[in-house]
Design a protein around this motif. Structure first.
Motif, PDB file in Angstrom:
ATOM      1  N   SER A  78       0.470  -1.138  -0.179  1.00 51.61           N
ATOM      2  CA  SER A  78      -0.189   0.024  -0.039  1.00 51.61           C
ATOM      3  C   SER A  78       0.628   1.082  -0.124  1.00 51.61           C
ATOM      4  O   SER A  78       0.545   2.214  -0.887  1.00 51.61           O
ATOM      5  CB  SER A  78      -0.785  -0.278   1.357  1.00 51.61           C
ATOM      6  OG  SER A  78      -1.805   1.492   1.802  1.00 51.61           O
ATOM      7  N   TRP A  90      -4.689   7.759  -3.057  1.00 52.37           N
ATOM      8  CA  TRP A  90      -4.377   6.593  -2.439  1.00 52.37           C
ATOM      9  C   TRP A  90      -5.476   6.322  -1.017  1.00 52.37           C
ATOM     10  O   TRP A  90      -5.899   5.307  -0.843  1.00 52.37           O
ATOM     11  CB  TRP A  90      -3.306   5.713  -2.373  1.00 52.37           C
ATOM     12  CG  TRP A  90      -2.930   4.282  -1.766  1.00 52.37           C
ATOM     13  CD1 TRP A  90      -2.392   3.975  -0.735  1.00 52.37           C
ATOM     14  CD2 TRP A  90      -3.890   3.338  -2.546  1.00 52.37           C
ATOM     15  NE1 TRP A  90      -2.741   2.697  -0.950  1.00 52.37           N
ATOM     16  CE2 TRP A  90      -3.200   2.437  -1.996  1.00 52.37           C
ATOM     17  CE3 TRP A  90      -4.255   3.392  -4.204  1.00 52.37           C
ATOM     18  CZ2 TRP A  90      -3.407   0.864  -2.448  1.00 52.37           C
ATOM     19  CZ3 TRP A  90      -4.815   2.155  -4.751  1.00 52.37           C
ATOM     20  CH2 TRP A  90      -3.748   1.200  -4.171  1.00 52.37           C
ATOM     21  N   GLY A 127      -2.623   0.779   5.189  1.00 56.71           N
ATOM     22  CA  GLY A 127      -1.373   1.789   4.065  1.00 56.71           C
ATOM     23  C   GLY A 127      -1.962   3.699   4.909  1.00 56.71           C
ATOM     24  O   GLY A 127      -1.629   4.071   4.751  1.00 56.71           O
TER      25      GLY A 127
END
Length: 432
Positions: A78, A90, A127
């Motif tokens: 991640s 993200w 992440g």
């Protein structure tokens, strides 16, 4: 025209830091508040899940911890993806997926669906924390990173202060619309992540040269100063690849200390409500309010202590002292009555986030670039196995002994080892 009239204006570093703090930290803290709320809200619902679904204390501890298995396994990939595609995209993706899965926790039917949903939630949220830790290294020089990390970790304290009373209130909706109170809690607390994700997409710049609140000259100067620091640290340590990260004794020390601290954090997060429930005849709201008290002190620790971590020696000493605080606090919680026990948990919680933001400055003093992104994720990946181990041992010890306090001694022992290891931490020195 005067000679300096055409020179680009660059605000002094202290003033520039204030602007960056104001523009970035509230949004990141908001995301972390929701994330921590969604991963730990099963704590306030523990007794109801046991009654309604027949989940034992051991099964509850396993389900609480399984989140961290999938979370940990997905962390390094991640963070490497975040390094490639940017934080804005993200983090938005992370928030939408975990929000939907967290709301879906309302539909679990028993132990196995509970396990599966916790594992999916861990993979979805993976992440966020290491991603933000890496993201902040792109905005703050070494002297200011511990403070920035500490402010971000206020999200944990805020979630732990607001979450139990809110959960207690939502559990009171039991029977509304034919649903259990814990189902309403998961539904209502899961969806805000999806809503805030759109704000992140609109407002979060990937790096300084894409920030509208900085001039081009300010962004260039900031990136130059950070790059020079990071490259010097990586050159001095000799750690330039992920393979070397796994063999760097200083990084492994950070991992070991972090693992012990995370065992303590999540043992308290998932089991404090049930421990407080043994203090007397209390309603779910009263339990929620008392559960919030130690996390107020955790917020104070995150706010007050990291700003003093301005050098390697100070950072190491602060970590060692606060690890001792965790040991003493949990020991008091294990042997004392309600008042002194709660004071002990307050001391332990104060120490949690006084030391964690400081600890994460150590990898950034030795790594740079993609290796830094992967290295931070590596530290968090192994450390977060403590999120599985702490709840599992607490639940197993409760079933074995019948006491909700017995597992606290395991936490004290592990943190004592972490305290001893912390004395060997070094800042940005050559890899040994």
């Amino acid at each position: 025209m005067p000679k300096n009239a055409a020179e680009p204006v660059v605000r002094p570093p202290r003033e520039l830091n204030r602007v960056i703090f104001r523009k970035l930290l509230p949004l990141l803290i908001g995301a972390y508040i929701i994330s921590f709320l969604d991963r730990t809200n099963i704590g306030i619902a523990k007794e109801q899940l046991q009654i309604d679904l027949g989940i034992s204390a051991t099964a509850y501890g396993i389900g609480a911890g399984l989140f961290f298995i999938t979370y940990s396994l997905a962390e390094i990939p991640s963070n490497l993806i975040l390094h490639r595609v940017g934080a804005r995209f993200w983090i938005t993706r992370i928030m939408i997926t975990w929000g939907l899965i967290s709301a879906g926790m309302a539909f679990v039917q028993g132990e196995w669906s509970f396990y599966v949903m916790r594992m999916l939630l861990g993979a979805a949220e993976a992440g966020l924390f290491p991603g933000v830790m890496y993201f902040l290294t792109q905005w703050f020089t070494r002297a200011d990173r511990a403070k920035a990390n500490g402010l971000f970790l206020l999200g944990v304290s805020a979630a732990s202060i607001l979450g139990p009373p809110l959960g207690g209130l939502l559990l009171g909706l039991d029977g509304l619309g034919g649903m259990h109170g814990w189902q309403w809690m998961f539904l209502i607390e899961g969806l805000p992540a999806c809503l805030l994700a759109f704000v992140v997409w609109k407002k979060l710049p990937d790096r300084p040269d894409r920030a509208k609140f900085l001039t081009a000259a300010e962004a260039e100067d900031l990136q130059r100063r950070i790059a020079a620091e990071d490259e010097a640290g990586a050159e001095a340590s000799g750690t330039h690849s992920m393979r070397q990260v796994w063999r760097d004794k200083q990084i492994l020390l950070v991992v070991a200390v972090y693992l012990s601290q995370q065992i303590a954090v999540y043992a308290l997060s998932y089991f404090l409500p049930s421990i407080i429930g043994t203090y007397g005849e209390l309603s779910t709201l009263q339990i929620g309010l008392l559960t919030s008290v130690p996390w107020i002190f955790a917020g104070l620790g995150a706010f007050l202590v990291p700003r003093f971590a301005t050098s390697g020696g100070r950072s190491r000493n602060l970590i060692s002292v606060t690890m001792v605080g965790i040991c003493v606090g949990f020991a008091l919680g294990a042997v004392s009555g309600p008042v002194v026990g709660l004071i002990g948990f307050c001391l332990g919680a104060f120490s949690f986030f006084a030391m964690q933001p400081i600890l994460f400055t150590f990898p950034a003093s030795r790594l740079s670039g993609a290796t830094l992104a992967g290295g931070i994720a590596f530290v968090n990946t192994i450390g977060l196995f403590g999120g599985f181990l702490g709840p599992y041992v607490m639940g197993a010890m409760e079933d074995l002994t019948g006491s909700k306090l017995s597992g606290l001694w395991f936490v004290v022992g592990v943190c004592a080892v972490g305290t001893a290891l912390s004395f060997f931490l070094k800042y940005g020195e050559k890899r040994s």
